[in-house]
Design a protein around this motif. Structure first.
Motif, PDB file in Angstrom:
ATOM      1  N   ASP A  38       9.354   7.499  -6.135  1.00 39.97           N
ATOM      2  CA  ASP A  38       9.210   6.532  -7.221  1.00 39.97           C
ATOM      3  C   ASP A  38       9.263   5.094  -6.720  1.00 39.97           C
ATOM      4  O   ASP A  38       8.822   4.184  -7.408  1.00 39.97           O
ATOM      5  N   LYS A  39       9.825   4.888  -5.537  1.00 41.45           N
ATOM      6  CA  LYS A  39      10.049   3.537  -5.041  1.00 41.45           C
ATOM      7  C   LYS A  39       9.102   3.222  -3.887  1.00 41.45           C
ATOM      8  O   LYS A  39       8.873   4.046  -3.001  1.00 41.45           O
ATOM      9  N   ILE A  40       8.520   2.012  -3.934  1.00 35.27           N
ATOM     10  CA  ILE A  40       7.672   1.544  -2.836  1.00 35.27           C
ATOM     11  C   ILE A  40       8.138   0.151  -2.421  1.00 35.27           C
ATOM     12  O   ILE A  40       8.831  -0.534  -3.183  1.00 35.27           O
ATOM     13  N   VAL A  41       7.747  -0.262  -1.205  1.00 35.78           N
ATOM     14  CA  VAL A  41       8.110  -1.584  -0.710  1.00 35.78           C
ATOM     15  C   VAL A  41       6.908  -2.164   0.026  1.00 35.78           C
ATOM     16  O   VAL A  41       6.189  -1.451   0.728  1.00 35.78           O
TER      17      VAL A  41
ATOM     18  N   TYR B  32       6.777   2.848  -8.339  1.00 36.86           N
ATOM     19  CA  TYR B  32       5.458   3.496  -8.374  1.00 36.86           C
ATOM     20  C   TYR B  32       5.383   4.352  -9.639  1.00 36.86           C
ATOM     21  O   TYR B  32       6.225   5.226  -9.857  1.00 36.86           O
ATOM     22  N   LEU B  33       4.372   4.108 -10.473  1.00 36.24           N
ATOM     23  CA  LEU B  33       4.252   4.775 -11.763  1.00 36.24           C
ATOM     24  C   LEU B  33       3.415   6.053 -11.705  1.00 36.24           C
ATOM     25  O   LEU B  33       3.036   6.611 -12.731  1.00 36.24           O
TER      26      LEU B  33
ATOM     27  N   ILE C 247       1.634  -0.982   1.151  1.00 39.08           N
ATOM     28  CA  ILE C 247       2.994  -0.578   0.769  1.00 39.08           C
ATOM     29  C   ILE C 247       3.479   0.591   1.630  1.00 39.08           C
ATOM     30  O   ILE C 247       2.699   1.293   2.263  1.00 39.08           O
ATOM     31  N   ARG C 248       4.799   0.747   1.640  1.00 41.41           N
ATOM     32  CA  ARG C 248       5.426   1.922   2.231  1.00 41.41           C
ATOM     33  C   ARG C 248       6.201   2.640   1.137  1.00 41.41           C
ATOM     34  O   ARG C 248       6.817   2.001   0.279  1.00 41.41           O
ATOM     35  N   TYR C 249       6.146   3.967   1.157  1.00 36.05           N
ATOM     36  CA  TYR C 249       6.959   4.740   0.215  1.00 36.05           C
ATOM     37  C   TYR C 249       8.389   4.809   0.736  1.00 36.05           C
ATOM     38  O   TYR C 249       8.624   4.996   1.921  1.00 36.05           O
ATOM     39  N   VAL C 250       9.342   4.656  -0.167  1.00 32.85           N
ATOM     40  CA  VAL C 250      10.749   4.766   0.205  1.00 32.85           C
ATOM     41  C   VAL C 250      11.195   6.187  -0.126  1.00 32.85           C
ATOM     42  O   VAL C 250      11.543   6.500  -1.269  1.00 32.85           O
ATOM     43  N   TYR C 251      11.141   7.052   0.861  1.00 36.84           N
ATOM     44  CA  TYR C 251      11.503   8.452   0.671  1.00 36.84           C
ATOM     45  C   TYR C 251      13.015   8.588   0.482  1.00 36.84           C
ATOM     46  O   TYR C 251      13.791   7.897   1.153  1.00 36.84           O
ATOM     47  N   PRO C 252      13.454   9.465  -0.424  1.00 39.39           N
ATOM     48  CA  PRO C 252      14.901   9.613  -0.658  1.00 39.39           C
ATOM     49  C   PRO C 252      15.677   9.893   0.620  1.00 39.39           C
ATOM     50  O   PRO C 252      16.785   9.388   0.793  1.00 39.39           O
TER      51      PRO C 252
END
Length: 355
Positions: free
Chosen positions: A68-71, A101-102, A141-146
């Motif tokens: 859900d989170k990107i940077v 991220y939607l 962007i980069r995905y912020v994986y849990p």
């Protein structure tokens, strides 16, 4: 019906639809068009884009959902009201700025070059911290994986504790050694350093989490000590001495690994994420031999400062059945190589050396 079966059925339907479009859109008096027989091999760019999208979808639909989170990893990343480079700009994201991220993305990809690397990616719908919603190019962007977020939290907690100690305040609780997952190439892997003996590993992780095995390397099979055998956190350690008191190297191979550098380098991430962590293109060896997929150069990117402390290996996605001959053998390839994105490359091995 299992998710994989649904994905396969959807991919098959999409592929058949594309083939129908190809057959129906072939130019008149060409094979496959009006009055023709076999399917035409002369496709227009929109049709090629649709084929690319179908190939990507065949892999993407069988994978887990994206975070859900990107940077943003670049400065002034343009956010537009609608997907596309020519659309009205509504905001810009600073380097390091996060957004939500939607989970809406375009089917077709567009090309963009960022910090010397070519990215052919989709546009994503995101929600900024201000509450604005807009579209950004996935290349920026980069995905912020849990699993990486846990390491980020550790870094913040460690820095906070050190800052409190410096100021004389009450320090935050220390992170237990067995829970540390931060890699500092050349120095440590969690609490493990060059002089951590096998006996010390037993003290750190307990007898049930430490075992003996072998590991395959370009130089052949080597005996090793295994930490967290069979788990995503698994490490395999080789030794410089028979008494196992001096570590030679630490191997990380699990695709869902929970070990990361502070830059976000971790096994299982796609090549695009590794390039973004490096902030520059990378060069690697062709596949099909002992050193296949090994990174040859970080091209003066941010990860090059660790080049003596580790080496990394890329591998094609398991669903890629055959690697073209142009990507095989003792040759040096670039992450900008035409067609490399079709291989679904990901970081399959990280080998850390400790001084």
């Amino acid at each position: 019906m299992k998710p994989f079966d649904r994905s396969r059925r959807l991919f098959t339907t999409l592929t058949l639809a594309i083939l129908w479009v190809i057959n129906g859109c072939a130019p008149p008096n060409q094979p496959g068009g009006e009055g023709g027989g076999a399917t035409s091999q002369v496709y227009t760019q929109p049709i090629i884009d649709l084929i690319d999208a179908a190939e990507d979808l065949s892999i993407e639909l069988t994978e887990k959902g994206l975070p859900d989170k990107i940077v943003s990893w670049v400065d002034d990343l343009i956010v537009t009201a609608q997907p596309g480079s020519g659309m009205p700009e509504i905001a810009r994201m600073k380097e390091g700025e996060q957004a939500e991220y939607l989970h809406q993305r375009t089917l077709l990809k567009k090309e963009a070059t960022l910090r010397g690397q070519r990215f052919k990616e989709r546009y994503l719908l995101v929600k900024l911290a201000s509450g604005q919603m807009g579209w950004v190019h996935e290349g920026g962007i980069r995905y912020v994986y849990p699993r990486y977020q846990k390491v980020v939290d550790q870094v913040v907690a460690t820095a906070t504790a050190a800052n409190q100690r410096t100021r004389g305040g009450s320090s935050a609780p220390a992170i237990a050694p067995e829970d540390q997952r931060i890699i500092v190439p050349g120095k440590r892997v969690g609490p493990i350093t060059k002089s951590t003996s096998q006996e010390k590993l037993l003290e750190l992780y307990g007898g049930t989490q430490v075992g003996l095995s072998t590991i395959t390397t370009p130089e052949g099979d080597q005996p090793c000590t295994v930490i967290f055998p069979g788990e995503p956190s698994e490490l395999r350690i080789t030794w410089d001495d028979e008494d196992r008191t001096k570590i030679k190297a630490v191997y990380i191979d699990k695709r869902e690994s929970t070990w990361f550098t502070e830059d976000g380098l971790g096994v299982g991430l796609p090549m695009s994420d590794i390039i973004k962590a490096n902030r520059a293109p990378v060069a690697f060896y062709g596949f099909g031999w002992a050193y296949g997929g090994v990174v040859e150069s970080w091209k003066k990117g941010s990860l090059s400062r660790f080049s003596k402390g580790f080496y990394a290996v890329f591998a094609p996605d398991p669903q890629v059945k055959e690697v073209p001959s142009s990507f095989q053998g003792e040759r040096i390839l670039s992450s900008n190589e035409a067609g490399v994105d079709r291989l679904g490359l990901y970081l399959s091995r990280l080998v850390v050396y400790l001084d």
